[in-house]
Write a protein that holds these residues in place. Structure first.
Motif, PDB file in Angstrom:
ATOM      1  N   SER A 177      48.622  48.085  43.111  1.00 40.26           N
ATOM      2  CA  SER A 177      49.805  47.851  42.281  1.00 40.26           C
ATOM      3  C   SER A 177      49.601  48.332  40.854  1.00 40.26           C
ATOM      4  O   SER A 177      50.523  48.826  40.210  1.00 40.26           O
ATOM      5  CB  SER A 177      50.143  46.357  42.274  1.00 40.26           C
ATOM      6  N   GLY A 178      48.367  48.222  40.360  1.00 42.88           N
ATOM      7  CA  GLY A 178      48.095  48.665  38.999  1.00 42.88           C
ATOM      8  C   GLY A 178      47.557  50.069  38.909  1.00 42.88           C
ATOM      9  O   GLY A 178      47.155  50.514  37.834  1.00 42.88           O
ATOM     10  N   GLY A 179      47.526  50.783  40.034  1.00 40.00           N
ATOM     11  CA  GLY A 179      46.986  52.141  40.029  1.00 40.00           C
ATOM     12  C   GLY A 179      46.000  52.323  41.156  1.00 40.00           C
ATOM     13  O   GLY A 179      46.286  52.002  42.309  1.00 40.00           O
ATOM     14  N   VAL A 180      44.813  52.829  40.836  1.00 41.31           N
ATOM     15  CA  VAL A 180      43.797  53.124  41.844  1.00 41.31           C
ATOM     16  C   VAL A 180      42.962  51.882  42.128  1.00 41.31           C
ATOM     17  O   VAL A 180      42.574  51.144  41.217  1.00 41.31           O
ATOM     18  CB  VAL A 180      42.873  54.262  41.354  1.00 41.31           C
ATOM     19  N   ASP A 181      42.664  51.653  43.402  1.00 39.32           N
ATOM     20  CA  ASP A 181      41.769  50.571  43.785  1.00 39.32           C
ATOM     21  C   ASP A 181      40.341  51.121  43.737  1.00 39.32           C
ATOM     22  O   ASP A 181      39.779  51.554  44.739  1.00 39.32           O
ATOM     23  CB  ASP A 181      42.110  50.074  45.195  1.00 39.32           C
ATOM     24  N   TRP A 182      39.759  51.095  42.553  1.00 34.65           N
ATOM     25  CA  TRP A 182      38.457  51.720  42.325  1.00 34.65           C
ATOM     26  C   TRP A 182      37.346  51.054  43.135  1.00 34.65           C
ATOM     27  O   TRP A 182      36.355  51.705  43.491  1.00 34.65           O
ATOM     28  CB  TRP A 182      38.104  51.675  40.841  1.00 34.65           C
ATOM     29  N   ALA A 183      37.476  49.782  43.418  1.00 36.75           N
ATOM     30  CA  ALA A 183      36.434  49.064  44.154  1.00 36.75           C
ATOM     31  C   ALA A 183      36.400  49.445  45.628  1.00 36.75           C
ATOM     32  O   ALA A 183      35.363  49.327  46.279  1.00 36.75           O
ATOM     33  CB  ALA A 183      36.630  47.562  44.011  1.00 36.75           C
ATOM     34  N   ALA A 184      37.524  49.893  46.161  1.00 39.22           N
ATOM     35  CA  ALA A 184      37.599  50.217  47.583  1.00 39.22           C
ATOM     36  C   ALA A 184      37.506  51.710  47.860  1.00 39.22           C
ATOM     37  O   ALA A 184      37.002  52.116  48.921  1.00 39.22           O
ATOM     38  CB  ALA A 184      38.902  49.667  48.167  1.00 39.22           C
ATOM     39  N   LEU A 248      44.241  68.901  45.309  1.00 38.13           N
ATOM     40  CA  LEU A 248      43.591  67.780  44.639  1.00 38.13           C
ATOM     41  C   LEU A 248      44.515  67.253  43.548  1.00 38.13           C
ATOM     42  O   LEU A 248      45.343  67.995  43.013  1.00 38.13           O
ATOM     43  CB  LEU A 248      42.248  68.194  44.024  1.00 38.13           C
ATOM     44  N   VAL A 249      44.343  65.986  43.207  1.00 40.63           N
ATOM     45  CA  VAL A 249      45.127  65.382  42.120  1.00 40.63           C
ATOM     46  C   VAL A 249      44.176  64.652  41.181  1.00 40.63           C
ATOM     47  O   VAL A 249      43.114  64.167  41.594  1.00 40.63           O
ATOM     48  CB  VAL A 249      46.183  64.387  42.662  1.00 40.63           C
ATOM     49  N   ARG A 250      44.580  64.598  39.925  1.00 40.25           N
ATOM     50  CA  ARG A 250      43.815  63.817  38.956  1.00 40.25           C
ATOM     51  C   ARG A 250      44.093  62.340  39.191  1.00 40.25           C
ATOM     52  O   ARG A 250      45.241  61.941  39.408  1.00 40.25           O
ATOM     53  CB  ARG A 250      44.203  64.198  37.522  1.00 40.25           C
ATOM     54  N   LEU A 251      43.050  61.542  39.135  1.00 38.76           N
ATOM     55  CA  LEU A 251      43.235  60.113  39.381  1.00 38.76           C
ATOM     56  C   LEU A 251      43.846  59.412  38.171  1.00 38.76           C
ATOM     57  O   LEU A 251      44.624  58.483  38.317  1.00 38.76           O
ATOM     58  CB  LEU A 251      41.901  59.479  39.763  1.00 38.76           C
ATOM     59  N   GLU A 252      43.468  59.846  36.991  1.00 43.54           N
ATOM     60  CA  GLU A 252      44.073  59.339  35.764  1.00 43.54           C
ATOM     61  C   GLU A 252      44.154  60.492  34.788  1.00 43.54           C
ATOM     62  O   GLU A 252      43.135  61.112  34.462  1.00 43.54           O
ATOM     63  CB  GLU A 252      43.264  58.172  35.176  1.00 43.54           C
TER      64      GLU A 252
END
Length: 308
Positions: A177-184, A248-252
């Motif tokens: 919901s807030g963007g990328v799930d960096w932990a997963a 490819l896409v930029r993550l942020e």
């Protein structure tokens, strides 16, 4: 210090064994051993660690650097006298894999025209390549260390920008919901020295460490990202049309890390080394970001990578 003894030292360290050094010098292993022992006796210290492969002690590293310098000057003097024009002097240089795969390529084109030199590239992480200078293994190095090694000079080449990218499918799969799930979301790293991805993750609220894959190759690293194995920090110079085509896409969009690169080389008045320095400087100009972008941009963080 006998010149033949110094040549034996270089051969033993470069080849790794006394037997291989003997083959290179076209003498017997016993003769190589005698020359090393004579050199050690002349300085009163052990210079070579007798193991597989052989390595230089701290004292040996000092003499190794001098021995390489003598060999370069000897070859240039012989060529100037007309007695060694056919000899190729070895130019051992350290460069990180990401640079070798991108902006350093024009140096190879120039080196192809040097009939008096044989380029000997050592691929090492830019955060560790200056150590090869200290040990006398190389004459010059692309490094992230701005402090000159003793007996060397350093100049800023520019900064290499890394950006976090992933495939669109991987990005959608691990959207939160807030963007990328960096932990997963799985992440890639180049090797144990690679901390670029970790530096970006340090500023993220992680509940756990993400799954991590190791891919120790610049081309393989990009291929793994494009295959969707995980996300990674890719040199902007290495991305040709992947972002434009949507592969490819930029993550942020705002996230990037800039690594300042320096050229360190011996303070030796050598035509070959000066030519190498000029080639490296020319290749970096217009390809790397001008100046130390890592300092200029403030929030951006410098990182280390890549070995092979």
């Amino acid at each position: 210090m006998n010149l033949e003894h110094l040549k034996a030292l270089v051969a033993v360290i470069d080849e790794g064994t006394f037997e291989a050094a003997a083959d290179l010098l076209r003498i017997t292993p016993s003769a190589v051993s005698q020359r090393i022992k004579a050199l050690e006796a002349s300085v009163g210290q052990v210079l070579v660690r007798r193991r597989l492969p052989c390595s230089a002690t701290d004292a040996g590293a000092l003499l190794l650097r001098m021995a390489r310098q003598v060999q370069v000057l000897e070859a240039e003097t012989s060529a100037a006298l007309g007695s060694g024009s056919a000899a190729r002097a070895h130019l051992p240089v350290a460069v990180n894999a990401d640079s070798l795969a991108t902006w350093f390529v024009p140096v190879l084109h120039q080196a192809a025209e040097w009939e008096d030199s044989a380029l000997d590239l050592r691929v090492e992480d830019q955060g560790y390549s200056s150590q090869l200078l200290r040990e006398g293994e190389v004459m010059g190095a692309v490094t992230s260390d701005p402090i000159p090694v003793s007996g060397c000079k350093a100049e800023l080449l520019g900064s290499m920008r890394y950006i976090p990218v992933a495939t669109p499918a991987l990005r959608r799969r691990f959207s939160a919901s807030g963007g990328v799930d960096w932990a997963a979301m799985p992440v890639l790293k180049f090797n144990t020295k690679d901390n670029l991805q970790q530096q970006l993750l340090t500023g993220k609220p992680l509940r756990q460490s993400p799954p991590t894959h190791t891919v120790p190759s610049s081309q393989g690293f990009l291929a793994a990202v494009k295959a969707g194995l995980g996300w990674g920090m890719i040199p902007e110079l290495q991305l040709t049309d992947e972002l434009e085509s949507g592969a490819l896409v930029r993550l942020e969009d705002a996230e990037h890390q800039d690594v300042a690169l320096y050229w360190q080389a011996w303070t030796l008045d050598s035509d070959r080394l000066n030519r190498m320095t000029a080639a490296v400087r020319a290749a970096a100009k217009g390809r790397l970001l001008p100046g130390d972008a890592a300092e200029a941009n403030g929030p951006s963080r410098a990182g280390y990578r890549r070995q092979k």
